[in-house]
Design a protein around this motif. Sequence first.
Motif, PDB file in Angstrom:
ATOM      1  N   THR A 402       0.852  -1.179   0.000  1.00 54.33           N
ATOM      2  CA  THR A 402       0.000   0.000   0.000  1.00 54.33           C
ATOM      3  C   THR A 402       0.894   1.237   0.000  1.00 54.33           C
ATOM      4  O   THR A 402       2.021   1.210   0.519  1.00 54.33           O
ATOM      5  CB  THR A 402      -0.927   0.040   1.219  1.00 54.33           C
ATOM      6  OG1 THR A 402      -1.648   1.309   1.227  1.00 54.33           O
ATOM      7  CG2 THR A 402      -0.152  -0.081   2.515  1.00 54.33           C
ATOM      8  N   ALA A 404       0.040   4.026   1.499  1.00 59.43           N
ATOM      9  CA  ALA A 404      -0.486   4.890   2.562  1.00 59.43           C
ATOM     10  C   ALA A 404       0.613   5.636   3.325  1.00 59.43           C
ATOM     11  O   ALA A 404       0.479   6.822   3.644  1.00 59.43           O
ATOM     12  CB  ALA A 404      -1.335   4.084   3.534  1.00 59.43           C
ATOM     13  N   SER A 405       1.713   4.942   3.631  1.00 54.22           N
ATOM     14  CA  SER A 405       2.741   5.566   4.466  1.00 54.22           C
ATOM     15  C   SER A 405       3.404   6.754   3.777  1.00 54.22           C
ATOM     16  O   SER A 405       4.007   7.600   4.437  1.00 54.22           O
ATOM     17  CB  SER A 405       3.800   4.545   4.869  1.00 54.22           C
ATOM     18  OG  SER A 405       4.490   4.053   3.724  1.00 54.22           O
ATOM     19  N   GLY A 409      -0.479   8.432   5.582  1.00 54.19           N
ATOM     20  CA  GLY A 409      -1.171   7.317   6.205  1.00 54.19           C
ATOM     21  C   GLY A 409      -0.947   7.174   7.691  1.00 54.19           C
ATOM     22  O   GLY A 409      -1.712   6.461   8.367  1.00 54.19           O
ATOM     23  N   ASP A 410       0.076   7.831   8.223  1.00 55.81           N
ATOM     24  CA  ASP A 410       0.308   7.726   9.657  1.00 55.81           C
ATOM     25  C   ASP A 410      -0.759   8.510  10.454  1.00 55.81           C
ATOM     26  O   ASP A 410      -0.876   8.350  11.675  1.00 55.81           O
ATOM     27  CB  ASP A 410       1.704   8.206  10.040  1.00 55.81           C
ATOM     28  CG  ASP A 410       1.986   9.626   9.590  1.00 55.81           C
ATOM     29  OD1 ASP A 410       1.342  10.093   8.624  1.00 55.81           O
ATOM     30  OD2 ASP A 410       2.862  10.280  10.193  1.00 55.81           O
TER      31      ASP A 410
END
Length: 412
Positions: A402, A404-405, A409-410
């Motif tokens: 993914t 996200a990070s 995303g965090d």
Amino acid sequence: MIDFDLPADVRDVRARVAAFIDDVILPAEKEIGTRPFFGLVAELQKVARERGLWCPFVPVEYGGMGLGHLANAVVQVEVGRSFSHLAAWAMNCMGPQDATMLTLIEHGTEEQKQRYLIPLVNGDIRVCFAMTERAAGADATGMQTAAVQKGSSWVLNGEKWFTSGASISQLALVMAKTDPDAPRHEQYTTFLVELPDPGFEILRNIPVMGEHDGPSYGDEVTMGHAEVRINDLVVPDENILGGRGRGFAMGQHRLGYGRLRHGMWSIAKAQAALDMATARACERVTFGQRVADRQGVQWMLSDCAEKLYMTRLMVLHLAYKMEKGLDLRVENSIAKTYIANMLIDVIDTAMQIHGSLGYTHDLPLAAWLSEARMNRIVDGPDEVHRWTVGRSVVRAFEKAGTTASAAGGDLF
């Protein structure tokens, strides 16, 4: 719990800085060009010191206010309301002074702090940063200025391009290649160079877009972007900052704060431009209707408000991550490009709503737009930051399946 309330102490310092800007700095801006600029700065610095508004981000033990990252972010937005940068000069938080102080605090030896940091904090000397070279451009690892060790000293030869503030500085941070066979990011070292020095020759201040569009500062050179020839410049070994081979890391450390500072100041300027645009739309009537009541114009104002809102959230999040000591390299690159383009877009919209008046120098918008365009280049051009973010997106996916990070995303 997510809390966007500013702590009481942060609200207090913001109010004190705002009062200083309104009561002292903005009236003093009318004097620019009528008297020696640094004479005016010296008077304002005295007032700033008396009010306890000096070097906001510098720890108290070195003579600053000792503000944390959130408080400093809020303060810098207020400082940014002084579009001549007079407030920053007055409070001794002008670039490139500010980022260099932070780098010395973090990486300087105790002797270097006493010899260079304390005078910088006191306002006794000014500093410039000599990294960029004409041939290397945005590639900091492409620098060709070389340093060869001879006994307990180093001899530097090469050239530097766009060394902002060199003409008015008594100290320079100079990056040079010391270890050509080392890994790419470990080939360079940062040297503290006392000026003037015959080995550090300022060839000229490079003319730049819009430099005559802003306020006149009289005969004094207040900044300038110098082209420098470095010829047999001798620097003692003890003037290496942060360690041999750590030059690239030193450069990124100081540029990181510079990118944030540009963002903080951009909020103030964009807000002023949006206020001007809205005021003009409200007062102007065409074809029997206020411009402000036309849907197309409301959409233009809406776009600006959206971008300013996003910018404020970005700066607050970055300040939070800095407070917590978290890695913010990706977020800083995202914010740097977003905010630079936000400022250009908002000012351009304000010019458009003002019509032909916005294009004249009867208003400050044309000068602001010229200066804002610089933000897409300085401290790393858009393309380099987007490249950095793009690589991070790919790496995140390859690692975790993914992205996200690499996309905030965090947060959740």
